[in-house]
Design an enzyme around this catalytic site. Structure first.
Site, short mmCIF file in Angstrom:
data_model
loop_
_atom_site.label_atom_id
_atom_site.label_comp_id
_atom_site.label_asym_id
_atom_site.label_seq_id
_atom_site.Cartn_x
_atom_site.Cartn_y
_atom_site.Cartn_z
N THR A 22 0.78 -1.23 -0.02
CA THR A 22 -0.04 0.11 -0.18
C THR A 22 0.80 1.06 -0.05
O THR A 22 0.80 2.13 -0.93
CB THR A 22 -0.93 -0.02 1.41
OG1 THR A 22 -1.46 -1.21 1.38
CG2 THR A 22 -1.98 1.12 1.19
N VAL A 23 1.78 1.32 0.87
CA VAL A 23 2.67 2.59 1.13
C VAL A 23 3.48 2.85 -0.39
O VAL A 23 3.67 3.89 -0.83
CB VAL A 23 3.65 2.45 2.29
CG1 VAL A 23 4.52 3.78 2.46
CG2 VAL A 23 2.71 2.39 3.70
N ALA A 42 13.15 19.93 -4.35
CA ALA A 42 14.40 19.26 -4.56
C ALA A 42 15.39 20.09 -5.51
O ALA A 42 16.59 19.82 -5.33
CB ALA A 42 14.53 17.60 -5.17
N ARG A 54 7.95 -9.18 -5.19
CA ARG A 54 7.90 -10.32 -5.48
C ARG A 54 7.33 -11.14 -6.45
O ARG A 54 7.77 -11.92 -7.33
CB ARG A 54 7.53 -11.24 -4.06
CG ARG A 54 8.65 -11.71 -3.24
CD ARG A 54 8.27 -12.52 -2.01
NE ARG A 54 7.61 -11.56 -1.32
CZ ARG A 54 7.24 -12.04 0.02
NH1 ARG A 54 7.47 -13.12 0.48
NH2 ARG A 54 6.54 -11.20 0.82
N GLU A 138 11.43 9.06 8.59
CA GLU A 138 10.36 9.71 9.30
C GLU A 138 9.12 8.88 9.36
O GLU A 138 8.41 9.15 10.27
CB GLU A 138 10.05 10.91 8.43
CG GLU A 138 9.13 11.89 8.86
CD GLU A 138 9.32 12.61 10.15
OE1 GLU A 138 8.75 12.31 11.30
OE2 GLU A 138 10.05 13.45 10.26
N GLY A 143 3.43 7.84 11.11
CA GLY A 143 3.06 8.32 9.65
C GLY A 143 3.32 9.45 9.24
O GLY A 143 4.26 9.92 9.11
N ASP A 210 3.46 -2.15 19.27
CA ASP A 210 3.94 -1.27 17.99
C ASP A 210 4.20 0.11 18.70
O ASP A 210 5.12 0.83 18.43
CB ASP A 210 2.79 -1.05 17.04
CG ASP A 210 2.77 -0.04 16.23
OD1 ASP A 210 3.34 -0.21 15.28
OD2 ASP A 210 2.32 1.28 16.39
N LYS A 214 7.92 2.36 19.06
CA LYS A 214 7.98 3.97 18.35
C LYS A 214 8.41 4.66 19.31
O LYS A 214 9.28 5.52 19.14
CB LYS A 214 6.66 4.38 17.89
CG LYS A 214 6.09 3.72 16.69
CD LYS A 214 4.57 3.88 16.36
CE LYS A 214 4.22 3.31 15.06
NZ LYS A 214 2.73 3.39 14.85
#
Lengths: 451, 451
Positions: A22-23, A42, A54, A138, A143, A210, A214
């Site tokens: 997804t990301v 940039a 894969r 980051e 997120g 999780d 973090k």
């Protein structure tokens, strides 16, 4: 300082994504559809050269230009024109090996893999420094909320005094829903799964793992602490009873899965726990899958951040900001200056003994409606030097009612106590002693309270 | 790209502060008392070499090492060892000339002077680029809240869609106090002055000028707009009547001085105005002298920032972060890449015509308690295609009561109307038409409403 990154000064930075979940698809979309935007920030073109997957035939909801999609990681590692590798494989292996190989092939890394950093940060960052490469991360914490850059750069004039946050969006969605709808835990997890807020197996989200990972990363950035996330006292929302949300509300609080770090007498107090947070404060009003972090610096005072802690495009926003920072040369500077996760840089703080943590507590007990039960419980608390701030006891179980001879069955009824400040050690001992009383059944619920 | 800044690679960056007011003393304190901290974040020593003041004998609440304090700016300009000049002189002149001279002497600039940037940004930034120097200005907007870095770097993957904020802490302190204490405007301004939240002449803070200047700067960063702050439609809190805070509260809102920017059909809608914000939203709950900004990006979604927008140490926190960023080389990269305020870079957006702004409105009118007044007003609104969402009209002035023959004096009573969405043009015309009605006196109050 900038010599190993001289290659970044060309007019184009070529990027490869490894792992097109997804990301990855979100990152590809930003790079392909919004090249004008990334070029403006940039000062040069950011070019998606390769996307390694894969299974070449799996649908990904995005049209990639011909030649970009490949199932061969060697096409990336052997291409000297590729400058930045965006490592989006989850889990520890082969994510770790892939990252090492990419750095050895001369690539700078951008990653969102928080578990990998929490587990192998020291090894990976040390190797990156040896190789003159950089790692940007980051997206690994909170997120779309840019908390890594904010702690590393924007608040760099401060000694951070404390940090607390809602770092797991899945848990926050579940708790908010239970709170607002009065629904049970199992039912709400199902809803979260249907809506895509929880994975098929949400264990690591709901049990506090999780959030602890973090918090370990943020504690390193903010306090120079080297913490194994397993050493952070933690509990999750997976045993949260809706009745505690109701009692908390009556007392003027909401319950949130709070990750907290605080400097006390030169030691770092760390915890992850469902916590009562006073209604009306910004933290208590964080709903749905949002994340929030409140950082207190000795110069800046409190700064509060709130945004989407997960999801395709918020996470992609953080990844692409890292790609731009790497391409222009800001990340290499930050990476080399701050020496995060360096084995050569000793930890600046030690973790405080759990028993020394101090705070207020919420206690929910099941007590028999015999006369004198409250008196006994209050005595145990007093013996542990814990004073009571408020009590909720319904009429049918009040000592007074029983003493007055009113009929009542020999059954257990709930008793809720909010204490004044006490040490975790004393609170833990007192709770055990209370649970051992004959007039109290064993199921005691105890949660910290933020004021 | 890094060539003009090769000098920054030495093991020490020497800094001079020009203007030792409150913020200057705070910056000096961080540099002198916390050299270990700045060295850790910069990878080298950040050294306060000089502090330039007009009056050497004025007490400043800080002990500077011998030789630092001077009343000669030439001692800074002629010292080739000084790398960074922190320009903290307020106002436009001699701040502008001093900044130009410092850059011509080879110094990079850090400044907190928002008025100077809003007025002469184009000239100063163009000259800096010609000279290969950089200007950092985090402290110019929102004090300790690092919104400049967040928009310039952290959210660089996004097209910003909208931005709204409480950018003037003085106004927010005054409005919050009026709201919470029910006090009047004049009385609250006095309190704010006593507590140091308002200057002796707070005009620029309370009339919306300061917020408009900050919004102009942020709009340039976020939207590439080149806006003269004078062209931003603005009103301040200096004519705010406490009664409107009460009506807003009854309707479920608080009033905040909101600076807002929003992209609509490729045009940029800008405004600064006391605005009704729904209670319970994070923006409505911003109290005291705090600032807050909500940025919506097309990838990241909404991100909310909250912190101290002014004050000695919060502002010093932003200044010192800029000094570190300049010393390590991040600021020069950002400055050269983004080409802020460049005369060569055309504006990417144009400002939207004020009459086309759309939103909901709060109207407070003074109407006579004759039968049919509400009907007439509703007709005027309908003629302008504006529909009514809610009305507050107290019993003594209800048309029904009058129609029922109850006695009432021929006097004007308040009528509060909340509209559905309408254009600013229509709302403005309708308000004028209503104010011209015989049964309405001229004092109409109109404010936008956020949903």
């Amino acid at each position: 300082m900038s010599s190993p990154h001289a290659a970044r000064d060309s007019s184009r930075t070529n990027v490869a994504i490894i792992g097109m979940g997804t990301v990855g698809a979100g990152v590809a979309r930003l790079l392909i559809d919004h090249g004008d935007r990334t070029a403006r920030h940039a000062g040069k073109t950011i070019w998606l050269s390769k996307a390694v997957v894969r299974d070449l035939n799996k649908p990904r909801g995005i049209d990639l230009p011909a030649g970009v999609l490949t199932d061969s990681i060697d096409e990336v590692l052997n291409d000297p024109e590729i400058d930045v590798v965006v490592q989006l494989i989850g889990g520890l292996s082969p994510a770790r090996e892939t990252m090492l190989r990419a750095m050895e092939a001369g690539k700078d890394i951008v990653t969102a893999n928080k578990a990998l950093l929490a587990e192998h940060g020291g090894e990976l960052f040390t190797r990156a420094r040896e190789l003159g490469r950089s790692i940007a991360f980051e997206a690994a914490v909170a997120g779309g909320v840019p908390i890594v850059a904010n702690i590393s750069q924007c608040l760099s004039a401060n000694q951070i005094l404390s940090m607390e946050g809602i770092l797991n969006g899945t848990s926050n969605f579940i708790v908010s829903q239970m709170d607002e709808k009065g629904a049970g835990y199992e039912q709400t997890v199902k809803l979260a799964q249907e809506l895509g807020y929880a994975e098929a197996d949400p264990a690591m989200d709901v049990d506090g793992t999780d959030a602890a990972q973090k918090l370990a990363i943020l504690s390193h950035l903010a306090f120079g602490a080297t913490v194994d996330w397993r050493d952070i006292p933690r509990s999750g929302i997976d045993r949260l009873d809706p009745v505690d949300l109701q009692y908390a509300s009556q007392l003027g609080y909401r319950i949130k899965l709070l990750a907290a770090a605080r400097m006390i007498d030169g030691e770092l107090e760390l915890s992850v726990a469902p916590t009562l947070v006073r209604k009306g404060t910004p933290m208590a009003e964080v709903r749905d899958a949002y994340n929030a972090i409140r950082v207190v610096g000795d110069a800046v005072g409190p700064v509060f951040y709130h945004g989407l802690g997960a999801g395709q495009m918020p996470t992609a926003s953080a990844v692409v900001a890292d790609i731009i920072d790497t391409a222009v040369g800001r990340t290499p500077i930050t990476f080399q200056t701050l020496e995060y996760f360096s084995k050569d840089r000793p930890a600046r703080t030690v973790q405080r003994d759990v028993a020394k943590l101090r705070g207020r507590y919420y206690l929910r007990l099941h007590v028999s409606n015999h006369p004198g039960t409250l008196a006994k419980i209050a005595s145990v608390l007093a013996e542990h030097n814990i004073s009571i701030a408020s009590v909720i006891q319904h009429e049918e179980c009040s000592d007074e009612a029983v003493a007055a001879g009113k009929t009542s069955d020999e059954k257990f009824v709930p008793l809720v106590i909010m204490t004044h400040e006490a040490s975790e050690g004393a609170a833990s001992e007192a709770t055990q002693a209370i649970a051992a009383l004959k007039s109290v059944d064993g199921r005691a619920v105890r949660m910290p309270v933020r004021t």
